[in-house]
Design a protein around this motif. Structure first.
Motif, mmCIF file in Angstrom:
data_model
loop_
_atom_site.group_PDB
_atom_site.id
_atom_site.type_symbol
_atom_site.label_atom_id
_atom_site.label_comp_id
_atom_site.label_asym_id
_atom_site.label_seq_id
_atom_site.Cartn_x
_atom_site.Cartn_y
_atom_site.Cartn_z
ATOM 1 N N THR A 1 0.832 -1.201 0.000
ATOM 2 C CA THR A 1 0.000 0.000 0.000
ATOM 3 C C THR A 1 0.868 1.254 0.000
ATOM 4 N N VAL A 2 1.896 1.257 0.822
ATOM 5 C CA VAL A 2 2.805 2.400 0.882
ATOM 6 C C VAL A 2 3.447 2.638 -0.477
ATOM 7 N N GLN A 3 3.861 1.559 -1.139
ATOM 8 C CA GLN A 3 4.508 1.695 -2.438
ATOM 9 C C GLN A 3 3.570 2.327 -3.460
ATOM 10 N N LYS A 4 2.297 1.960 -3.424
ATOM 11 C CA LYS A 4 1.333 2.525 -4.359
ATOM 12 C C LYS A 4 1.147 4.027 -4.130
ATOM 13 N N VAL A 5 1.108 4.415 -2.858
ATOM 14 C CA VAL A 5 0.976 5.839 -2.530
ATOM 15 C C VAL A 5 2.199 6.611 -3.033
ATOM 16 N N VAL A 6 3.381 6.084 -2.764
ATOM 17 C CA VAL A 6 4.614 6.756 -3.174
ATOM 18 C C VAL A 6 4.743 6.753 -4.702
ATOM 19 N N ASP A 7 4.333 5.681 -5.350
ATOM 20 C CA ASP A 7 4.343 5.638 -6.817
ATOM 21 C C ASP A 7 3.541 6.807 -7.386
ATOM 22 N N ALA A 8 2.359 7.021 -6.824
ATOM 23 C CA ALA A 8 1.484 8.089 -7.317
ATOM 24 C C ALA A 8 2.103 9.461 -7.070
ATOM 25 N N LEU A 9 2.699 9.640 -5.909
ATOM 26 C CA LEU A 9 3.292 10.933 -5.587
ATOM 27 C C LEU A 9 4.543 11.217 -6.414
ATOM 28 N N VAL A 10 5.355 10.206 -6.641
ATOM 29 C CA VAL A 10 6.546 10.399 -7.476
ATOM 30 C C VAL A 10 6.127 10.741 -8.910
ATOM 31 N N ALA A 11 5.094 10.074 -9.402
ATOM 32 C CA ALA A 11 4.595 10.384 -10.740
ATOM 33 C C ALA A 11 4.100 11.830 -10.796
ATOM 34 N N THR A 12 3.476 12.271 -9.718
ATOM 35 C CA THR A 12 2.993 13.647 -9.649
ATOM 36 C C THR A 12 4.153 14.639 -9.635
ATOM 37 N N MET A 13 5.177 14.349 -8.843
ATOM 38 C CA MET A 13 6.347 15.236 -8.790
ATOM 39 C C MET A 13 7.012 15.345 -10.164
ATOM 40 N N HIS A 14 7.092 14.215 -10.848
ATOM 41 C CA HIS A 14 7.683 14.214 -12.181
ATOM 42 C C HIS A 14 6.824 15.044 -13.143
ATOM 43 N N TRP A 15 5.509 14.908 -13.026
ATOM 44 C CA TRP A 15 4.600 15.656 -13.899
ATOM 45 C C TRP A 15 4.725 17.157 -13.643
ATOM 46 N N ILE A 16 4.807 17.542 -12.379
ATOM 47 C CA ILE A 16 4.981 18.959 -12.031
ATOM 48 C C ILE A 16 6.271 19.492 -12.650
ATOM 49 N N ASN A 17 7.339 18.693 -12.565
ATOM 50 C CA ASN A 17 8.643 19.116 -13.063
ATOM 51 C C ASN A 17 8.671 19.293 -14.580
ATOM 52 N N THR A 18 7.849 18.534 -15.268
ATOM 53 C CA THR A 18 7.886 18.562 -16.738
ATOM 54 C C THR A 18 6.734 19.362 -17.353
ATOM 55 N N HIS A 19 5.995 20.072 -16.536
ATOM 56 C CA HIS A 19 4.902 20.911 -17.041
ATOM 57 C C HIS A 19 4.998 22.321 -16.472
ATOM 58 N N ALA B 1 3.636 26.083 -14.999
ATOM 59 C CA ALA B 1 2.694 26.495 -13.962
ATOM 60 C C ALA B 1 1.289 26.624 -14.531
ATOM 61 N N ALA B 2 1.197 27.066 -15.783
ATOM 62 C CA ALA B 2 -0.115 27.196 -16.425
ATOM 63 C C ALA B 2 -0.750 25.825 -16.634
ATOM 64 N N ASP B 3 0.058 24.839 -17.048
ATOM 65 C CA ASP B 3 -0.450 23.472 -17.224
ATOM 66 C C ASP B 3 -1.004 22.937 -15.901
ATOM 67 N N ILE B 4 -0.262 23.191 -14.824
ATOM 68 C CA ILE B 4 -0.673 22.712 -13.501
ATOM 69 C C ILE B 4 -1.972 23.392 -13.075
ATOM 70 N N ALA B 5 -2.026 24.708 -13.247
ATOM 71 C CA ALA B 5 -3.228 25.471 -12.866
ATOM 72 C C ALA B 5 -4.455 24.981 -13.631
ATOM 73 N N TYR C 1 -2.055 33.168 -9.579
ATOM 74 C CA TYR C 1 -1.653 31.832 -9.146
ATOM 75 C C TYR C 1 -0.521 31.308 -10.031
ATOM 76 N N ILE C 2 -0.674 31.456 -11.322
ATOM 77 C CA ILE C 2 0.332 30.968 -12.271
ATOM 78 C C ILE C 2 1.654 31.696 -12.068
ATOM 79 N N SER C 3 1.596 32.999 -11.857
ATOM 80 C CA SER C 3 2.811 33.780 -11.643
ATOM 81 C C SER C 3 3.541 33.324 -10.386
ATOM 82 N N ALA C 4 2.792 33.111 -9.293
ATOM 83 C CA ALA C 4 3.393 32.687 -8.027
ATOM 84 C C ALA C 4 3.988 31.283 -8.136
ATOM 85 N N LEU C 5 3.261 30.380 -8.795
ATOM 86 C CA LEU C 5 3.743 29.008 -8.932
ATOM 87 C C LEU C 5 4.981 28.945 -9.822
ATOM 88 N N THR C 6 5.047 29.808 -10.815
ATOM 89 C CA THR C 6 6.224 29.866 -11.683
ATOM 90 C C THR C 6 7.470 30.179 -10.860
#
Length: 235
Positions: A123-141, A143-147, A165-170
């Motif tokens: 269960t822990v691995q599944k949670v971390v898998d999802a979060l790591v995928a999210t971190m990677h997605w944030i890194n490759t997109h 601020a506008a894409d995220i918003a 929001y986009i300006s601050a997240l950038t």
């Protein structure tokens, strides 16, 4: 975030000030005490009050109830837009946190009891898998894409517009490590923080307080290359 007349530029200037935190005992409270203690300022030298976040934190600044507030986005952007305060201490970026605290500060992480983790590894691995995928997605997109992926009410409300929001997240996006790894020095900085504010008074074996095993496996499973230098057994 401090008013212009506060004269606060670092924890050394907290003496005699009233400082707003989310709530007494919260993470923002601990950080406020740490910034003061690091500059030799005792908790008895200044006053802390809980002001929440969002509109209540802004009102506390606006009405002169506090000199500064320790807060996060989107409250920061709203304070800046209203012109009621400016950033005195930057903890929103890796460089800013390192300069203010002496090292990387892992403010957000997955927390769970060790015994539960050891008995629920799948269960822990599944949670971390999802979060790591999210971190990677944030890194490759952008601020506008995220918003665009977030609920409309989160990025555009009574505090901020979507453009705000986009300006601050950038500006702040660099605080999210792309691979979810606990960084070298992070545990040491966290322990130093807790010790300095008096929350930890005995010895701590840092190797028992964190693990990168699940994050490393998630990156391997999902085909991501790790770029963060991981913390070793001593933090």
């Amino acid at each position: 975030m401090c008013t212009k007349k506060s004269g606060v530029h670092s924890g050394a200037d907290f003496k005699g000030k009233t400082l707003g935190v989310t709530d007494l005992g919260s993470g923002t409270d601990t950080l406020t005490q740490f910034l003061a203690a690091k500059k030799g300022i005792k908790t008895s030298d200044y006053h802390r009050i809980g002001v929440g976040a969002g509109s209540t934190a802004i009102a506390a600044l606006q009405n002169g109830k506090v000199d500064c507030v320790m807060t996060t986005q989107p409250t920061v952007a709203a304070i800046q837009k209203k012109g009621v305060g400016t950033s005195a201490v930057d903890l929103a970026t890796t460089n800013g946190a390192t300069a203010a605290m002496g090292g990387a500060y892992p403010a957000a992480s997955v927390l769970a009891r060790t015994d539960w983790v050891n008995s629920h590894k799948d269960t822990v691995q599944k949670v971390v898998d999802a979060l790591v995928a999210t971190m990677h997605w944030i890194n490759t997109h952008s601020a506008a894409d995220i918003a665009n992926k977030l609920p409309a009410s989160y990025v555009s409300n009574q505090l901020v517009t979507k453009a705000d929001y986009i300006s601050a997240l950038t500006e702040d996006k660099g605080q999210f490590l792309p691979d979810g790894i606990m960084p070298a020095g992070g545990p040491k900085t966290s322990l130093a923080t807790e010790k300095l504010v008096g929350n930890v008074k005995s010895s701590v074996d840092l190797s028992k307080t964190f693990t990168n095993d699940f994050a490393l496996q998630a990156n391997k499973t999902e085909g991501f290359k790790t770029t963060t230098t991981p913390a070793g057994p001593n933090g």
